[in-house]
Design a protein around this motif. Structure first.
Motif, mmCIF file in Angstrom:
data_model
loop_
_atom_site.group_PDB
_atom_site.id
_atom_site.type_symbol
_atom_site.label_atom_id
_atom_site.label_comp_id
_atom_site.label_asym_id
_atom_site.label_seq_id
_atom_site.Cartn_x
_atom_site.Cartn_y
_atom_site.Cartn_z
ATOM 1 N N GLN A 14 117.510 91.350 -44.768
ATOM 2 C CA GLN A 14 117.332 90.330 -45.745
ATOM 3 C C GLN A 14 116.396 90.957 -46.575
ATOM 4 O O GLN A 14 116.970 90.678 -47.736
ATOM 5 C CB GLN A 14 115.908 89.714 -44.892
ATOM 6 N N THR A 53 125.225 88.027 -46.576
ATOM 7 C CA THR A 53 123.677 86.458 -46.417
ATOM 8 C C THR A 53 124.466 86.003 -45.236
ATOM 9 O O THR A 53 123.926 85.205 -44.026
ATOM 10 C CB THR A 53 124.146 85.960 -47.386
ATOM 11 N N THR A 57 121.877 85.207 -41.813
ATOM 12 C CA THR A 57 121.735 83.789 -42.027
ATOM 13 C C THR A 57 121.689 83.255 -40.690
ATOM 14 O O THR A 57 122.509 83.445 -39.997
ATOM 15 C CB THR A 57 122.576 83.316 -42.695
ATOM 16 N N SER A 64 126.096 73.903 -47.338
ATOM 17 C CA SER A 64 127.367 75.567 -46.737
ATOM 18 C C SER A 64 128.782 74.920 -47.011
ATOM 19 O O SER A 64 130.209 75.353 -47.221
ATOM 20 C CB SER A 64 126.725 76.318 -46.401
ATOM 21 N N LEU A 106 123.135 79.113 -48.609
ATOM 22 C CA LEU A 106 123.377 80.039 -46.667
ATOM 23 C C LEU A 106 121.866 80.215 -46.559
ATOM 24 O O LEU A 106 121.189 81.044 -45.669
ATOM 25 C CB LEU A 106 124.415 80.788 -46.120
ATOM 26 N N TYR A 107 120.981 81.232 -47.550
ATOM 27 C CA TYR A 107 120.266 82.675 -47.741
ATOM 28 C C TYR A 107 118.645 81.394 -46.837
ATOM 29 O O TYR A 107 118.587 80.404 -47.476
ATOM 30 C CB TYR A 107 119.534 82.545 -49.154
ATOM 31 N N PRO A 108 118.453 81.629 -46.341
ATOM 32 C CA PRO A 108 117.397 81.896 -45.355
ATOM 33 C C PRO A 108 116.084 81.789 -46.378
ATOM 34 O O PRO A 108 114.890 82.583 -46.169
ATOM 35 C CB PRO A 108 117.071 81.975 -44.403
#
Length: 450
Positions: A14, A53, A57, A64, A106-108
């Motif tokens: 991350q 990612t 994710t 997405s 998609l990135y948290p």
């Protein structure tokens, strides 16, 4: 492998993903300077970013899935009508650009990571503006200025471009950064917020010497939005609006009553304006002549150079519009998918514009999403090409990143919880029992036992 080791690896991934995200805006701005394997540096970086990612994710979302459908349709549609190596290269470039958009989706996202994205654009803004200030002060351009143009054009032109080669991409970048600054500034501490707002206010001033008229107009809209949403201005907004409208009307009257000024304005549009109109008419002809299927990836410029069009423009061969670029080369299907996505994004962000009880920072993000989604097609008319521009794609990726972050961290509080009403909806049985148990014995309980 222990659970602690797995968690540590995930944190490391991350962190690495955050570093890549931070680099994306500045690397995209360097697209005209730095290339890897014939691609702008942002494209290979996007490939690495999307792979990392995927590893960090937690789950996919509807946005997405929509991006994946768009990637598949775009690639299949482009492969059906290839026109040589250059066409495949253009198609691969679009696939990598869409991969960067997918990575941002998609990135948290968290509030802190959204702030990091805003600071990434701020860092890229300073990197891009410093050479432009040198151009303004010294009157000298960088060595790569208008590198594809004849020598007499480079010597006679005084439009600034920083290191972007052409003035239009530089102006586009500054205008795109303005929307990001306005949205991200609400999440920042005071001194960072002030820096972002000052940079936002300076951007139209720096855009002006690029001579990008359309981008300058959009940047002024962004500036009005920034001013209108300040707490200091809000109580006097009606007065300022009346004064602004009056000043605009006076300026229009002065312009109309001055033939010399009007002639200069008309003359500035005489050459480029007619060429732009011919380019758009040729794009429509390409679309219709292929029965809506499009002429293929990267074929707009090739068709224009070979003069296989009804309207000859000589030196002007680029689409100068993302709308007509997609429509003429990829046809109705891809144009419809992209248009539907922008319309849906605008609708969903505007749907709760009058919502009460929403935090100011999240309201600003929602406004910014709507304004950016509306202005992206307009801004595409201000650059020679849209699909080949890493700056345009990082703007789209940032837009969807803010949208997904808003959905994750700013979910609206239900009305029954916001208003303090003790009556909870029937379907929340556990919450109803908990509220009933927590009440004091001497209070009347309005929650049924079932």
């Amino acid at each position: 492998m222990t659970r602690a080791t797995t968690a540590g690896q995930r944190r490391s991934l991350q962190g690495f993903t955050s570093v890549l995200l931070f680099l994306m805006p500045v690397v995209a701005s360097l697209g005209s300077v730095v290339s890897i394997g014939g691609f702008a540096a942002a494209r290979p970086l996007a490939a690495v970013l999307v792979v990392v990612t995927f590893l960090v994710t937690p789950r996919w979302n509807r946005v997405s899935i929509w991006i994946v459908v768009l990637i598949v349709c775009w690639l299949v549609w482009g492969l059906v009508m290839p026109h040589g190596t250059d066409a495949f290269k253009r198609l691969l470039s679009i696939a990598l650009s869409l991969a960067s958009v997918l990575a941002f989706v998609l990135y948290p996202w968290t509030r802190e990571r959204l702030r990091l994205l805003g600071r990434a654009w701020l860092f890229a803004w300073f990197v891009a503006v410093i050479p432009a200030i040198y151009e303004i002060v010294s009157g000298k351009h960088l060595p790569n200025y208008l590198s594809s143009s004849p020598g007499w054009v480079r010597e006679s032109s005084d439009d600034i471009a920083s290191y972007f080669v052409n003035p239009n991409p530089f102006a586009y970048f500054l205008c795109a950064a303005m929307a990001v600054f306005i949205m991200a500034s609400r999440l920042e501490k005071r001194w960072v917020r002030n820096v972002m707002l000052v940079c936002c206010a300076l951007s139209p001033v720096i855009i002006y010497p690029t001579n990008s008229r359309l981008v300058l107009a959009v940047s002024l809209v962004m500036l009005v939005w920034m001013v209108a949403t300040r707490e200091v201005v809000r109580p006097r907004l009606k007065l300022l609006t009346a004064v602004s409208v009056t000043l605009v009307m006076v300026a229009v009257v002065v312009l109309i009553s001055s033939p010399a000024i009007m002639n200069r304005i008309f003359n500035s549009f005489e050459g480029s304006g007619s060429d732009r109109l011919k380019l758009y008419l040729n794009a429509i002809w390409m679309f219709l002549s292929t029965f809506g299927f499009g002429i293929g990836p990267g074929m707009f410029e090739d068709t224009m150079r070979r003069n296989r069009v009804p309207y000859i423009t000589h030196e002007a061969v680029n689409p100068h519009s993302g709308v007509f670029e997609i429509l003429s080369q990829y046809g109705f299907l891809i144009a419809a998918l992209v248009g539907a996505a922008l319309i849906a994004l605008t609708w969903r962000s505007m749907r709760g514009i009058g919502r009460t009880g929403e935090a100011p920072e999240y309201r600003m993000i929602r406004q910014g999403i709507a304004i950016t989604a509306i202005t992206v097609p307009v801004l595409s008319f201000g650059d020679s090409t849209f699909l080949d521009s890493p700056i345009a794609w990082i703007q789209v990726a940032t837009l969807l990143g803010f949208y997904c972050a808003y959905r994750q961290i700013a979910r609206p509080v239900p009305k029954w919880a916001r208003d303090g009403d003790p009556e909870v909806p029937e379907r929340f049985r556990v919450a109803r029992r908990t509220l009933a148990a927590d009440r004091r014995d001497d209070e009347p309980v309005a929650v049924p036992a079932g």
